[in-house]
Design a protein around this motif. Structure first.
Motif, PDB file in Angstrom:
ATOM      1  N   VAL A  62       0.847  -1.207   0.000  1.00 33.45           N
ATOM      2  CA  VAL A  62       0.000   0.000   0.000  1.00 33.45           C
ATOM      3  C   VAL A  62       0.880   1.253   0.000  1.00 33.45           C
ATOM      4  O   VAL A  62       0.605   2.212  -0.720  1.00 33.45           O
ATOM      5  CB  VAL A  62      -0.996  -0.010   1.176  1.00 33.45           C
ATOM      6  N   ARG A  63       1.969   1.242   0.756  1.00 32.94           N
ATOM      7  CA  ARG A  63       2.872   2.403   0.812  1.00 32.94           C
ATOM      8  C   ARG A  63       3.407   2.740  -0.577  1.00 32.94           C
ATOM      9  O   ARG A  63       3.484   3.892  -0.964  1.00 32.94           O
ATOM     10  CB  ARG A  63       4.042   2.075   1.745  1.00 32.94           C
ATOM     11  N   HIS A  64       3.778   1.693  -1.352  1.00 31.48           N
ATOM     12  CA  HIS A  64       4.344   1.918  -2.681  1.00 31.48           C
ATOM     13  C   HIS A  64       3.278   2.112  -3.751  1.00 31.48           C
ATOM     14  O   HIS A  64       3.610   2.312  -4.921  1.00 31.48           O
ATOM     15  CB  HIS A  64       5.268   0.759  -3.067  1.00 31.48           C
ATOM     16  N   GLY A  65       2.006   1.992  -3.387  1.00 31.46           N
ATOM     17  CA  GLY A  65       0.934   2.236  -4.361  1.00 31.46           C
ATOM     18  C   GLY A  65       0.648   1.040  -5.255  1.00 31.46           C
ATOM     19  O   GLY A  65      -0.145   1.148  -6.191  1.00 31.46           O
ATOM     20  N   ALA A  66       1.290  -0.122  -4.992  1.00 27.11           N
ATOM     21  CA  ALA A  66       0.960  -1.329  -5.769  1.00 27.11           C
ATOM     22  C   ALA A  66      -0.469  -1.757  -5.420  1.00 27.11           C
ATOM     23  O   ALA A  66      -1.163  -2.349  -6.243  1.00 27.11           O
ATOM     24  CB  ALA A  66       1.940  -2.448  -5.464  1.00 27.11           C
ATOM     25  N   SER A  82       3.804   3.555   9.626  1.00 29.05           N
ATOM     26  CA  SER A  82       2.627   3.945   8.839  1.00 29.05           C
ATOM     27  C   SER A  82       2.968   5.018   7.815  1.00 29.05           C
ATOM     28  O   SER A  82       2.067   5.692   7.311  1.00 29.05           O
ATOM     29  CB  SER A  82       1.536   4.498   9.762  1.00 29.05           C
ATOM     30  N   GLU A  83       4.250   5.156   7.515  1.00 26.34           N
ATOM     31  CA  GLU A  83       4.672   6.188   6.567  1.00 26.34           C
ATOM     32  C   GLU A  83       3.961   5.986   5.224  1.00 26.34           C
ATOM     33  O   GLU A  83       3.880   4.858   4.732  1.00 26.34           O
ATOM     34  CB  GLU A  83       6.187   6.044   6.362  1.00 26.34           C
ATOM     35  N   GLY A  84       3.432   7.064   4.653  1.00 20.53           N
ATOM     36  CA  GLY A  84       2.773   6.990   3.349  1.00 20.53           C
ATOM     37  C   GLY A  84       1.368   6.416   3.394  1.00 20.53           C
ATOM     38  O   GLY A  84       0.759   6.178   2.350  1.00 20.53           O
ATOM     39  N   LEU A  85       0.861   6.172   4.610  1.00 25.37           N
ATOM     40  CA  LEU A  85      -0.459   5.540   4.740  1.00 25.37           C
ATOM     41  C   LEU A  85      -1.403   6.395   5.574  1.00 25.37           C
ATOM     42  O   LEU A  85      -0.978   6.996   6.561  1.00 25.37           O
ATOM     43  CB  LEU A  85      -0.342   4.188   5.466  1.00 25.37           C
ATOM     44  N   TYR A  86      -2.664   6.420   5.186  1.00 25.92           N
ATOM     45  CA  TYR A  86      -3.718   6.881   6.092  1.00 25.92           C
ATOM     46  C   TYR A  86      -4.362   5.651   6.711  1.00 25.92           C
ATOM     47  O   TYR A  86      -4.378   4.574   6.095  1.00 25.92           O
ATOM     48  CB  TYR A  86      -4.804   7.661   5.342  1.00 25.92           C
ATOM     49  N   GLU A  87      -4.911   5.846   7.900  1.00 26.91           N
ATOM     50  CA  GLU A  87      -5.561   4.727   8.602  1.00 26.91           C
ATOM     51  C   GLU A  87      -6.964   5.196   8.985  1.00 26.91           C
ATOM     52  O   GLU A  87      -7.220   5.566  10.130  1.00 26.91           O
ATOM     53  CB  GLU A  87      -4.707   4.443   9.844  1.00 26.91           C
ATOM     54  N   PRO A  88      -7.891   5.242   7.991  1.00 27.37           N
ATOM     55  CA  PRO A  88      -9.170   5.906   8.261  1.00 27.37           C
ATOM     56  C   PRO A  88     -10.170   5.093   9.076  1.00 27.37           C
ATOM     57  O   PRO A  88     -11.157   5.653   9.539  1.00 27.37           O
ATOM     58  CB  PRO A  88      -9.726   6.161   6.857  1.00 27.37           C
ATOM     59  N   VAL A 179      -4.606  -4.413  19.775  1.00 24.66           N
ATOM     60  CA  VAL A 179      -4.479  -4.621  18.326  1.00 24.66           C
ATOM     61  C   VAL A 179      -5.840  -4.983  17.743  1.00 24.66           C
ATOM     62  O   VAL A 179      -6.606  -5.717  18.361  1.00 24.66           O
ATOM     63  CB  VAL A 179      -3.465  -5.767  18.054  1.00 24.66           C
ATOM     64  N   SER A 180      -6.127  -4.425  16.573  1.00 23.09           N
ATOM     65  CA  SER A 180      -7.258  -4.874  15.755  1.00 23.09           C
ATOM     66  C   SER A 180      -6.870  -4.577  14.318  1.00 23.09           C
ATOM     67  O   SER A 180      -5.853  -3.916  14.086  1.00 23.09           O
ATOM     68  CB  SER A 180      -8.541  -4.132  16.148  1.00 23.09           C
ATOM     69  N   SER A 181      -7.670  -5.042  13.366  1.00 21.46           N
ATOM     70  CA  SER A 181      -7.295  -4.808  11.960  1.00 21.46           C
ATOM     71  C   SER A 181      -7.781  -3.437  11.506  1.00 21.46           C
ATOM     72  O   SER A 181      -8.868  -3.004  11.879  1.00 21.46           O
ATOM     73  CB  SER A 181      -7.890  -5.892  11.068  1.00 21.46           C
ATOM     74  N   ARG A 182      -6.975  -2.810  10.710  1.00 23.81           N
ATOM     75  CA  ARG A 182      -7.258  -1.444  10.233  1.00 23.81           C
ATOM     76  C   ARG A 182      -7.352  -1.419   8.711  1.00 23.81           C
ATOM     77  O   ARG A 182      -6.660  -2.183   8.034  1.00 23.81           O
ATOM     78  CB  ARG A 182      -6.138  -0.475  10.659  1.00 23.81           C
ATOM     79  N   LEU A 183      -8.170  -0.484   8.210  1.00 26.53           N
ATOM     80  CA  LEU A 183      -8.155  -0.173   6.783  1.00 26.53           C
ATOM     81  C   LEU A 183      -7.091   0.891   6.581  1.00 26.53           C
ATOM     82  O   LEU A 183      -7.097   1.911   7.277  1.00 26.53           O
ATOM     83  CB  LEU A 183      -9.520   0.361   6.345  1.00 26.53           C
ATOM     84  N   VAL A 184      -6.153   0.624   5.682  1.00 24.54           N
ATOM     85  CA  VAL A 184      -5.126   1.623   5.369  1.00 24.54           C
ATOM     86  C   VAL A 184      -5.275   2.044   3.906  1.00 24.54           C
ATOM     87  O   VAL A 184      -5.750   1.268   3.077  1.00 24.54           O
ATOM     88  CB  VAL A 184      -3.686   1.103   5.630  1.00 24.54           C
ATOM     89  N   VAL A 185      -4.885   3.293   3.630  1.00 31.33           N
ATOM     90  CA  VAL A 185      -5.042   3.856   2.286  1.00 31.33           C
ATOM     91  C   VAL A 185      -3.741   4.533   1.884  1.00 31.33           C
ATOM     92  O   VAL A 185      -3.150   5.274   2.684  1.00 31.33           O
ATOM     93  CB  VAL A 185      -6.199   4.889   2.271  1.00 31.33           C
ATOM     94  N   ASN A 186      -3.298   4.279   0.663  1.00 29.13           N
ATOM     95  CA  ASN A 186      -2.133   4.979   0.123  1.00 29.13           C
ATOM     96  C   ASN A 186      -2.449   6.480   0.043  1.00 29.13           C
ATOM     97  O   ASN A 186      -3.493   6.873  -0.468  1.00 29.13           O
ATOM     98  CB  ASN A 186      -1.818   4.409  -1.261  1.00 29.13           C
ATOM     99  N   LYS A 187      -1.528   7.310   0.570  1.00 29.64           N
ATOM    100  CA  LYS A 187      -1.820   8.753   0.664  1.00 29.64           C
ATOM    101  C   LYS A 187      -2.047   9.401  -0.695  1.00 29.64           C
ATOM    102  O   LYS A 187      -2.940  10.230  -0.859  1.00 29.64           O
ATOM    103  CB  LYS A 187      -0.682   9.465   1.403  1.00 29.64           C
ATOM    104  N   ALA A 188      -1.250   9.009  -1.695  1.00 27.41           N
ATOM    105  CA  ALA A 188      -1.423   9.613  -3.016  1.00 27.41           C
ATOM    106  C   ALA A 188      -2.756   9.167  -3.628  1.00 27.41           C
ATOM    107  O   ALA A 188      -3.489   9.967  -4.226  1.00 27.41           O
ATOM    108  CB  ALA A 188      -0.260   9.224  -3.926  1.00 27.41           C
ATOM    109  N   MET A 190      -5.422   8.416  -2.086  1.00 33.03           N
ATOM    110  CA  MET A 190      -6.527   9.104  -1.389  1.00 33.03           C
ATOM    111  C   MET A 190      -6.858  10.410  -2.119  1.00 33.03           C
ATOM    112  O   MET A 190      -8.020  10.814  -2.157  1.00 33.03           O
ATOM    113  CB  MET A 190      -6.125   9.377   0.061  1.00 33.03           C
ATOM    114  N   ARG A 191      -5.846  11.040  -2.729  1.00 31.11           N
ATOM    115  CA  ARG A 191      -6.102  12.281  -3.494  1.00 31.11           C
ATOM    116  C   ARG A 191      -6.594  11.954  -4.895  1.00 31.11           C
ATOM    117  O   ARG A 191      -7.618  12.457  -5.346  1.00 31.11           O
ATOM    118  CB  ARG A 191      -4.826  13.115  -3.595  1.00 31.11           C
TER     119      ARG A 191
END
Ligand code: AMP
Length: 214
Positions: A62-66, A82-88, A179-188, A190-191
């Motif tokens: 996700v960080r690399h946008g793959a 969590s660099e490069g990631l949102y955790e909404p 701990v629980s599972s999170r939805l993460v989103v690539n920052k780029a 997201m835009r």
């Protein structure tokens, strides 16, 4: 046509608990992800594809946008960053605790405590914050064996019921994180893919609020 959104899922226990949430959000893989040996799955939504990975690889994809979005345990985010990631969204599934553990009443008498863990980065931070010098030993499984074999004094591991620790004569010592599972989103993404990702986050939030995973 625009490229489908790619969602990286964590295989194993998290995958089992993620699929009902996806179904409640209107997303169904076209094949049985448990019996297939494939790694990439089309879904009933032509605009969404799933890839199934080890949890430790989800933040990297996700960080690399793959992958545009992912589902991953908070333990992996704490360990790999969590660099490069949102955790909404906290999906509220696969709940457990990150703990230190060891034999009851064992003195911490060595100048450097030996700690075995899969989570060496977060474990190092935890002991440093407590002012304890720790030598971290990276293991890939069966952490409980390390104190039994005198490879380590303590371990840092995931604890759910505590049965695995008890069965090996150990006890949980310090709580590091829930701990629980999170939805993460690539920052780029997201835009650039805001409307599709926003719709996905809303649909999954609705599924979480309905208590589908409970
Ligand atoms: P327990 O005996 O219930 O405390 O479970 C301990 C073991 O189960 C740990 O060593 C983990 O490997 C695994 N485990 C428990 N809960 C989870 C979880 N939510 N996610 C991943 N692994 C887990």
């Amino acid at each position: 046509m625009t490229q489908p959104l790619v969602m990286a899922l964590t295989k194993g226990r998290i995958l089992k608990e993620t699929l009902p949430l996806l179904a409640a959000a209107g997303i169904e893989p076209l094949e049985d992800v448990h019996s297939s040996r494939k790694l990439i799955f089309e879904t009933n939504r032509p605009d969404l594809r799933l890839v199934i990975l080890r949890g430790s690889d989800v933040p990297t994809y996700v960080r690399h946008g793959a992958a545009d979005v992912g589902v991953v345990g908070k333990d992996m985010l704490l360990e790999f960053g969590s660099e490069g990631l949102y955790e909404p969204l906290d999906l509220g599934i696969s709940r457990c605790r990150l703990m230190t553990a060891g034999f009851p009443d064992a003195p911490r008498s060595r100048p450097r405590l030996r700690v075995a863990s899969k989570f060496v980065n977060l474990a190092r931070r935890h002991y440093a914050n407590k002012g304890i010098q720790a030598e971290l030993i990276k293991l890939y499984g069966a952490m409980e064996l390390a104190p039994l074999m005198n490879l380590a004094d303590e371990i840092v591991d995931i604890v759910d019921t505590g049965n695995t620790l008890r069965a090996n004569g150990m006890v949980p010592l310090e709580h590091i994180a829930d701990v629980s599972s999170r939805l993460v989103v690539n920052k780029a993404a997201m835009r650039t893919r805001h409307s599709s990702i926003d719709a996905l986050v809303k649909a999954l939030r609705g599924a979480v609020e309905q208590g589908v995973a409970a």
